[in-house]
Write a protein that holds these residues in place. Structure first.
Motif, PDB file in Angstrom:
ATOM      1  N   ALA A   1      11.465  -4.584  -0.747  1.00  0.00           N
ATOM      2  CA  ALA A   1      12.385  -4.319  -1.855  1.00  0.00           C
ATOM      3  C   ALA A   1      11.681  -3.530  -2.961  1.00  0.00           C
ATOM      4  CB  ALA A   1      12.935  -5.635  -2.407  1.00  0.00           C
ATOM      5  N   ARG A   2      10.467  -3.887  -3.258  1.00  0.00           N
ATOM      6  CA  ARG A   2       9.704  -3.147  -4.275  1.00  0.00           C
ATOM      7  C   ARG A   2       9.421  -1.721  -3.819  1.00  0.00           C
ATOM      8  NH1 ARG A   2       5.372  -7.869  -5.929  1.00  0.00           N
ATOM      9  NH2 ARG A   2       6.815  -9.053  -7.226  1.00  0.00           N
ATOM     10  N   LEU A   3       9.129  -1.561  -2.525  1.00  0.00           N
ATOM     11  CA  LEU A   3       8.909  -0.219  -1.983  1.00  0.00           C
ATOM     12  C   LEU A   3      10.190   0.596  -2.079  1.00  0.00           C
ATOM     13  CD1 LEU A   3       7.254   1.911  -0.451  1.00  0.00           C
ATOM     14  CD2 LEU A   3       7.841   0.721   1.670  1.00  0.00           C
ATOM     15  N   LEU A   4      11.318   0.011  -1.742  1.00  0.00           N
ATOM     16  CA  LEU A   4      12.590   0.721  -1.828  1.00  0.00           C
ATOM     17  C   LEU A   4      12.877   1.125  -3.268  1.00  0.00           C
ATOM     18  CD1 LEU A   4      15.153   1.766  -0.486  1.00  0.00           C
ATOM     19  CD2 LEU A   4      16.168  -0.487  -0.854  1.00  0.00           C
ATOM     20  N   ARG A   5      12.594   0.260  -4.202  1.00  0.00           N
ATOM     21  CA  ARG A   5      12.803   0.607  -5.612  1.00  0.00           C
ATOM     22  C   ARG A   5      11.937   1.798  -5.993  1.00  0.00           C
ATOM     23  NH1 ARG A   5      11.913  -3.086 -11.022  1.00  0.00           N
ATOM     24  NH2 ARG A   5      12.481  -1.422 -12.460  1.00  0.00           N
TER      25      ARG A   5
ATOM     26  N   THR B   1      15.949 -11.161   5.779  1.00  0.00           N
ATOM     27  CA  THR B   1      15.029 -11.050   4.652  1.00  0.00           C
ATOM     28  C   THR B   1      13.814 -11.947   4.870  1.00  0.00           C
ATOM     29  OG1 THR B   1      16.306 -12.717   3.453  1.00  0.00           O
ATOM     30  CG2 THR B   1      16.809 -10.409   2.987  1.00  0.00           C
ATOM     31  N   PRO B   2      12.895 -11.537   5.748  1.00  0.00           N
ATOM     32  CA  PRO B   2      11.705 -12.346   5.999  1.00  0.00           C
ATOM     33  C   PRO B   2      10.767 -12.331   4.792  1.00  0.00           C
ATOM     34  CG  PRO B   2      11.514 -10.231   7.096  1.00  0.00           C
ATOM     35  CD  PRO B   2      12.893 -10.294   6.504  1.00  0.00           C
ATOM     36  N   HIS B   3       9.683 -13.033   4.921  1.00  0.00           N
ATOM     37  CA  HIS B   3       8.685 -13.168   3.849  1.00  0.00           C
ATOM     38  C   HIS B   3       8.305 -11.816   3.239  1.00  0.00           C
ATOM     39  CE1 HIS B   3       5.005 -14.480   1.838  1.00  0.00           C
ATOM     40  NE2 HIS B   3       4.391 -13.501   2.454  1.00  0.00           N
ATOM     41  N   GLU B   4       8.092 -10.822   4.065  1.00  0.00           N
ATOM     42  CA  GLU B   4       7.616  -9.523   3.596  1.00  0.00           C
ATOM     43  C   GLU B   4       8.706  -8.688   2.920  1.00  0.00           C
ATOM     44  OE1 GLU B   4       8.360  -9.244   8.086  1.00  0.00           O
ATOM     45  OE2 GLU B   4       7.386 -10.665   6.738  1.00  0.00           O
ATOM     46  N   PHE B   5       9.954  -9.129   2.966  1.00  0.00           N
ATOM     47  CA  PHE B   5      11.049  -8.342   2.405  1.00  0.00           C
ATOM     48  C   PHE B   5      10.884  -8.119   0.906  1.00  0.00           C
ATOM     49  CE2 PHE B   5      15.297  -7.258   0.975  1.00  0.00           C
ATOM     50  CZ  PHE B   5      15.684  -6.340   1.936  1.00  0.00           C
TER      51      PHE B   5
ATOM     52  N   ALA C   1       0.838  -1.210   0.000  1.00  0.00           N
ATOM     53  CA  ALA C   1       0.000   0.000   0.000  1.00  0.00           C
ATOM     54  C   ALA C   1       0.872   1.258   0.000  1.00  0.00           C
ATOM     55  CB  ALA C   1      -0.930  -0.003   1.208  1.00  0.00           C
ATOM     56  N   LEU C   2       1.995   1.221   0.710  1.00  0.00           N
ATOM     57  CA  LEU C   2       2.892   2.384   0.760  1.00  0.00           C
ATOM     58  C   LEU C   2       3.489   2.697  -0.608  1.00  0.00           C
ATOM     59  CD1 LEU C   2       4.709   1.721   4.149  1.00  0.00           C
ATOM     60  CD2 LEU C   2       3.239   3.675   3.614  1.00  0.00           C
ATOM     61  N   ARG C   3       3.598   1.693  -1.469  1.00  0.00           N
ATOM     62  CA  ARG C   3       4.137   1.942  -2.813  1.00  0.00           C
ATOM     63  C   ARG C   3       3.273   2.911  -3.598  1.00  0.00           C
ATOM     64  NH1 ARG C   3       4.881  -3.848  -4.416  1.00  0.00           N
ATOM     65  NH2 ARG C   3       3.611  -3.282  -6.204  1.00  0.00           N
ATOM     66  N   SER C   4       1.980   2.908  -3.348  1.00  0.00           N
ATOM     67  CA  SER C   4       1.104   3.807  -4.100  1.00  0.00           C
ATOM     68  C   SER C   4       0.764   5.078  -3.320  1.00  0.00           C
ATOM     69  CB  SER C   4      -0.183   3.088  -4.503  1.00  0.00           C
ATOM     70  OG  SER C   4      -0.881   2.661  -3.361  1.00  0.00           O
ATOM     71  N   ALA C   5       1.298   5.203  -2.113  1.00  0.00           N
ATOM     72  CA  ALA C   5       1.021   6.374  -1.275  1.00  0.00           C
ATOM     73  C   ALA C   5       2.037   7.477  -1.547  1.00  0.00           C
ATOM     74  CB  ALA C   5       1.050   5.988   0.199  1.00  0.00           C
ATOM     75  N   GLU C   6       1.654   8.690  -1.199  1.00  0.00           N
ATOM     76  CA  GLU C   6       2.558   9.840  -1.285  1.00  0.00           C
ATOM     77  C   GLU C   6       3.337   9.906   0.028  1.00  0.00           C
ATOM     78  OE1 GLU C   6       4.451  12.694  -3.168  1.00  0.00           O
ATOM     79  OE2 GLU C   6       2.764  11.648  -4.081  1.00  0.00           O
TER      80      GLU C   6
ATOM     81  N   GLN D   1      13.216   8.371   3.597  1.00  0.00           N
ATOM     82  CA  GLN D   1      14.545   8.111   4.159  1.00  0.00           C
ATOM     83  C   GLN D   1      14.486   6.995   5.189  1.00  0.00           C
ATOM     84  OE1 GLN D   1      17.295   9.263   2.875  1.00  0.00           O
ATOM     85  NE2 GLN D   1      18.413   7.975   4.290  1.00  0.00           N
ATOM     86  N   ARG D   2      13.433   6.958   5.993  1.00  0.00           N
ATOM     87  CA  ARG D   2      13.289   5.883   6.975  1.00  0.00           C
ATOM     88  C   ARG D   2      13.137   4.530   6.285  1.00  0.00           C
ATOM     89  NH1 ARG D   2       8.791   7.949  11.129  1.00  0.00           N
ATOM     90  NH2 ARG D   2       8.860   5.768  11.748  1.00  0.00           N
ATOM     91  N   VAL D   3      12.377   4.494   5.179  1.00  0.00           N
ATOM     92  CA  VAL D   3      12.216   3.254   4.416  1.00  0.00           C
ATOM     93  C   VAL D   3      13.568   2.819   3.862  1.00  0.00           C
ATOM     94  CG1 VAL D   3      11.227   2.268   2.303  1.00  0.00           C
ATOM     95  CG2 VAL D   3       9.778   3.612   3.841  1.00  0.00           C
ATOM     96  N   ARG D   4      14.295   3.751   3.258  1.00  0.00           N
ATOM     97  CA  ARG D   4      15.617   3.432   2.692  1.00  0.00           C
ATOM     98  C   ARG D   4      16.542   2.846   3.761  1.00  0.00           C
ATOM     99  NH1 ARG D   4      15.129   8.987   0.414  1.00  0.00           N
ATOM    100  NH2 ARG D   4      14.297   8.676  -1.675  1.00  0.00           N
ATOM    101  N   HIS D   5      16.584   3.516   4.891  1.00  0.00           N
ATOM    102  CA  HIS D   5      17.460   3.095   5.978  1.00  0.00           C
ATOM    103  C   HIS D   5      17.058   1.704   6.491  1.00  0.00           C
ATOM    104  CE1 HIS D   5      20.334   3.811   9.174  1.00  0.00           C
ATOM    105  NE2 HIS D   5      19.427   3.406  10.041  1.00  0.00           N
ATOM    106  N   ARG D   6      15.777   1.483   6.694  1.00  0.00           N
ATOM    107  CA  ARG D   6      15.293   0.204   7.222  1.00  0.00           C
ATOM    108  C   ARG D   6      15.622  -0.951   6.277  1.00  0.00           C
ATOM    109  NH1 ARG D   6      14.164  -3.581  10.902  1.00  0.00           N
ATOM    110  NH2 ARG D   6      12.278  -4.717  10.449  1.00  0.00           N
TER     111      ARG D   6
END
Length: 177
Positions: free
Chosen positions: A129-133, A121-125, A94-99, A106-111
């Motif tokens: 990875a797609r969110l980071l991209r 790298t758990p299941h949700e990773f 959901a965050l991928r489509s959010a503003e 920056q918090r996403v990148r760092h995490r």
């Protein structure tokens, strides 16, 4: 009639999530906060209360900035709780489509970079990875490339994905996209 409540306790309990949501609304000057309540379902076997985080994910999809902040807090958690893997995956999706504001990006990148470096790298990773991209990782790439998680073949798959993205189009994923 038995009640099955799949909400977590502690900082991810219904009350704690509602409290943090209202604090985010006040900080962001949101005029009308959404009612954050876990949905309940009734059947012949009893009542089931969904995790309140599903309502937060719905808020992220609707563009609620306070829910977006809670979603980033959620993906920063290592703690396990009921349905945590799927809730964290759905939140990242959901965050991928959010503003996202720059501070949350920056918090996403760092995490995600820290998780990869640790070989965590758990299941949700995959969704992380797609969110980071989506948010861009150019400034994190030198740090990520300097310490590939060689000992973990699953983490190396994600590292190879990031390397391929970086090599295919360096600078293509600018900050803010």
């Amino acid at each position: 009639m038995p009640v099955r409540d799949d909400n977590a306790d502690g900082e991810w309990s219904v009350e704690a999530v509602q409290s943090r949501y209202l604090a985010h609304c006040a900080r962001l000057n949101l005029p009308s906060p959404r009612p954050l309540q876990p949905r309940t379902h009734r059947n012949a076997n009893g009542v089931w209360a969904e995790p309140i985080l599903q309502t937060v994910i719905d808020g992220i999809k609707a563009g609620d900035a306070a829910c977006v902040a809670l979603g980033v807090e959620l993906i920063e958690q290592d703690r396990k709780f009921p349905f945590g893997r799927i809730l964290k995956s759905n939140a990242a999706r959901a965050l991928r489509s959010a503003e996202l504001p720059d501070a949350l990006k920056q918090r996403v990148r760092h995490r995600v970079a820290n998780m990869l470096a640790a070989g965590n790298t758990p299941h949700e990773f995959k969704e992380y990875a797609r969110l980071l991209r989506k948010v861009g990782f150019d400034e994190e790439w030198p740090r990520m490339a300097a310490s590939p998680p060689s000992a973990n073949k699953y983490a190396m798959r994600h590292f190879a994905y990031f390397r391929a993205v970086q090599e295919r189009a360096p600078g293509f994923f600018p900050r803010g996209r």
